[in-house]
Design an enzyme around this catalytic site. Structure first.
Site, PDB file in Angstrom:
ATOM      1  N   THR A 215      -5.970   2.225   9.290  1.00  0.00           N
ATOM      2  CA  THR A 215      -5.207   3.435   9.892  1.00  0.00           C
ATOM      3  C   THR A 215      -5.747   4.359  10.467  1.00  0.00           C
ATOM      4  OG1 THR A 215      -3.534   3.138   7.914  1.00  0.00           O
ATOM      5  CG2 THR A 215      -3.558   4.991   9.182  1.00  0.00           C
TER       6      THR A 215
ATOM      7  N   ASP B 137      -0.824  -4.911   3.087  1.00  0.00           N
ATOM      8  CA  ASP B 137      -1.010  -3.847   3.738  1.00  0.00           C
ATOM      9  C   ASP B 137      -0.691  -3.828   5.169  1.00  0.00           C
ATOM     10  OD1 ASP B 137      -2.683  -1.805   4.915  1.00  0.00           O
ATOM     11  OD2 ASP B 137      -4.563  -2.271   4.179  1.00  0.00           O
TER      12      ASP B 137
ATOM     13  N   ASP C 181      -5.962  -4.538   0.737  1.00  0.00           N
ATOM     14  CA  ASP C 181      -6.997  -4.695   1.722  1.00  0.00           C
ATOM     15  C   ASP C 181      -7.781  -6.055   1.605  1.00  0.00           C
ATOM     16  OD1 ASP C 181      -7.167  -1.624   2.498  1.00  0.00           O
ATOM     17  OD2 ASP C 181      -8.406  -1.491   0.728  1.00  0.00           O
TER      18      ASP C 181
ATOM     19  N   ILE D 126      -0.719  -1.734   7.632  1.00  0.00           N
ATOM     20  CA  ILE D 126      -1.900  -1.430   8.770  1.00  0.00           C
ATOM     21  C   ILE D 126      -3.188  -1.190   7.985  1.00  0.00           C
ATOM     22  CG2 ILE D 126      -2.665   0.079  10.589  1.00  0.00           C
ATOM     23  CD1 ILE D 126       0.454   1.106  10.968  1.00  0.00           C
ATOM     24  N   ASP D 127      -3.799  -2.310   8.019  1.00  0.00           N
ATOM     25  CA  ASP D 127      -5.425  -2.047   7.648  1.00  0.00           C
ATOM     26  C   ASP D 127      -6.147  -1.657   8.613  1.00  0.00           C
ATOM     27  OD1 ASP D 127      -7.112  -2.361   5.457  1.00  0.00           O
ATOM     28  OD2 ASP D 127      -8.099  -4.011   6.864  1.00  0.00           O
TER      29      ASP D 127
ATOM     30  N   GLU E 217       0.879  -1.045   0.107  1.00  0.00           N
ATOM     31  CA  GLU E 217      -0.146  -0.057   0.183  1.00  0.00           C
ATOM     32  C   GLU E 217       0.883   1.220  -0.076  1.00  0.00           C
ATOM     33  OE1 GLU E 217      -3.541   2.158   2.394  1.00  0.00           O
ATOM     34  OE2 GLU E 217      -2.679   0.426   3.386  1.00  0.00           O
TER      35      GLU E 217
END
Length: 613
Positions: free
Chosen positions: A95, A90, A220, A92-93, A70
């Site tokens: 954020t 990802d 995601d 930090i899915d 990402e």
């Protein structure tokens, strides 16, 4: 021969654990926040640092593999899926959740070969839940096999989606209309946890029955797609056609029947693909710094596993409580005695709820087809009231319990010491196994709330507050966030159980206006008591709802106030416990800005005279 992809997966699990540890450590520090495509599309230094850690760790072992990350794409790297072994990351899915310490934050990694997903890993690192799936070998959470609910009746389902502001007014309008269409089928409820990967895993483990979204990205979805598929779920395009990882659209469900019904109900809107430069939906790659102070920390929750049946357990707990029950109120501070005992009772009740969740749950309805009640609600209330009556059985105490009222007992708040009880706040969540379920116990004297106890029993978090003595979660003092800029806030609200056209119209109109402010996000957890504790601990800035009851919010009111927040009527006037209208917020600036947008509709008071039939 050996299985090279299994070796890749094993390595990925170890890397993901390190990434999750980095995220948890970052939650103890101030978080510098930057923007990507809009004021509500956030990125932090931790996103970038975690992605570098993941890619470096994998590249060192597999230098010939390709990567789609990402933050790399946001910095200008191409998003191209080839036949090469490819890691889709990802870091930090969720954020926005991470920035606010809202408890759904995950690391998501999918691995493809020849454009097919071989395995997926989603680590919900605040919950400490590691979801893993390998093609053809099943799906797991913390090593235990998981499977979808198998629900085929859309009217009995819990649906997940997200509601976000978008600068395209038609797209934004369609997004809200779609949520409304699903809600008014009707379904049991709609939830918005704020993390696509976690949403997919909640469907995979049977805690929800469907999730749909337009506008998300391959990073995601990739990890969660593997988990859902291997858990027996259905994944398809929003149109009902085959799923395309690069399309930025998906429906996942526990069954094809539910997936196809959702596809039939919702209206599509255009989103650019991840693998094309679509100028109509391009995300800006430049970052603008926008620092934000630290919010309160959520510690990892866990489930307790108990061996006895729920019936035998409830009897044992009841007897154990009675052996510890105070036999007299003759002490300098009698309400402290009651407060301490309420914490014991709430924890015991939570144990009964957890155990009951492992068994078959028989569901009944009350005021509507989506207002649910179970035998566990009734059994837990009997345990709570029975224990309290034994401890304070001199006849001076009164009780207002949700299930007692539903059977005809009056709602009368007098000057006498009064216990206000919601045995299972979030019954719909309990029925589905969605992770927010609470026991709520409040205590009032002279019509003033003296203390509140909320036990979020699936998270194993004990929130409590005594008037004038602060608010606590697991004995650590908590406080509301210090955010005063409405644009930097997360707001939480619920759709309620009344699906009448007038009320649903006003609820969605209010949500639309709040999202258009814009705010960082709008969440829905499905339990009022937990929502208020999320305000108190700084994970969200405000919670409002019209149509809730005094047993839903009484304990939370004390906790929010003692954490430094305020509680008002939704019209901005003084809070009235019996009014079934409430706004709780971290400060008056945020509260008044939201109140300005609320469209109020009439609800009958809790203390309204019962109409004779």
């Amino acid at each position: 021969m050996s299985d090279p992809w299994q070796e890749c997966m094993n390595h990925c699990v170890e890397v993901t654990k390190k990434a999750g540890k980095m995220i948890r450590e970052a939650l103890t520090e101030d978080i510098a926040v930057m923007q990507k495509s809009s004021p509500v599309d956030l990125v932090t230094e931790t996103d970038q640092r975690v992605e570098r850690l993941i890619i470096a760790s994998i590249k060192e072992k597999y230098p010939a593999h390709s990567f789609i990350g990402e933050e790399s794409v946001a910095a200008g790297a191409p998003s191209v899926l080839t036949d090469d072994p490819t890691w889709i990351i990802d870091p930090i899915d969720g954020t926005t959740n991470f920035v606010h310490r809202f408890p759904f934050v995950s690391v998501s990694i999918g691995f493809t070969v020849k454009k097919e997903i071989e395995f997926g890993i989603v680590y919900s690192c605040i919950e400490d839940k590691m979801y893993t799936a390998r093609k053809g070998k099943g799906a797991f959470c913390n090593g235990d096999p998981i499977k979808v609910s198998g629900q085929e009746d859309i009217s009995q389902s819990l649906v997940l989606t997200e509601m976000n502001f978008h600068k395209d007014p038609e797209r934004f309008k369609t997004m809200l209309a779609n949520v409304r269409s699903i809600l008014t089928i009707p379904v049991h409820g709609v939830r918005s946890p704020g993390s696509a990967a976690v949403n997919m895993c909640l469907v995979a483990c049977g805690s929800a029955d469907a999730y749909y979204h337009m506008g998300i990205h391959c990073w995601d979805m990739a990890g969660g797609a593997a988990v859902v598929t291997e858990a027996g779920g259905v994944i398809m395009d929003i149109s009902g056609g085959p799923f395309d990882l690069m399309s930025r659209r998906l429906i996942i469900a526990s069954s094809r029947a539910i997936a196809e019904r959702i596809a039939k109900e919702i209206t599509e809107f255009h989103v650019g693909r991840d693998d094309t430069d679509d100028e109509s939906d391009m995300e800006a790659h430049s970052h603008t710094t926008n620092t934000m102070e630290s919010h309160s920390l959520f510690s990892p929750p866990w489930l307790n596993h108990l061996g006895a049946s729920s019936d035998s357990l409830s009897i044992c707990l009841h007897k154990a409580l009675l052996s510890k029950a105070p036999r007299t109120l003759e002490m300098e501070d009698p309400w402290q005695n009651a407060y301490d005992f309420a914490v014991q009772v709430a924890r015991a009740a939570g144990a009964v709820i957890r155990k009951a969740g492992e068994e078959e749950i028989k569901v009944q309805t009350k005021s509507s087809t989506v207002d649910l009640v179970t035998k566990t609600d009734e059994r837990v209330e009997k345990i709570i009231i029975g224990s309290l009556k034994e401890g304070f059985g001199d006849g001076t105490h009164c009780f207002i319990g949700e299930e007692s009222v539903s059977k005809g007992e009056p709602v009368i708040l007098t000057d006498k010491p009064t216990w206000i009880i919601d045995p299972v706040d979030g019954t719909t969540n309990f029925v589905h196994g969605f992770p927010f379920v609470a026991v709520s116990i409040a205590f009032a004297v002279n019509k003033e709330l003296e203390f509140g106890v909320v036990y979020s029993c699936l998270e194993d978090k004990m929130y409590k507050a005594r008037k004038g003595k602060g608010a606590f979660c697991d004995d650590e003092q908590i406080q509301v966030s210090d955010v005063k800029d409405i644009h930097k806030s997360i707001i939480i609200s619920e759709h309620g159980t009344d699906r009448s056209i007038e009320k649903v119209t006003k609820i969605f109109s209010t949500m639309q206006k709040i999202l258009c402010i814009p705010v960082h996000g709008l969440r829905g957890s499905g339990t009022a008591a937990t929502n208020m504790c999320l305000v108190a601990s700084g994970a969200v800035e405000a919670f409002f709802e019209i149509g809730i009851h005094l047993w839903d919010i009484a304990a939370g009111v004390v906790i929010v106030r003692e954490a430094g927040g305020l509680v008002l009527d939704v019209d901005g006037g003084p809070f009235d416990l019996m009014s079934r209208r409430m706004m709780s917020a971290n400060n008056n600036v945020i509260a008044q800005r939201i109140i300005k947008e609320i469209e109020i509709f009439p609800v009958e008071r809790d203390d309204a005279p019962v109409q004779k039939k």
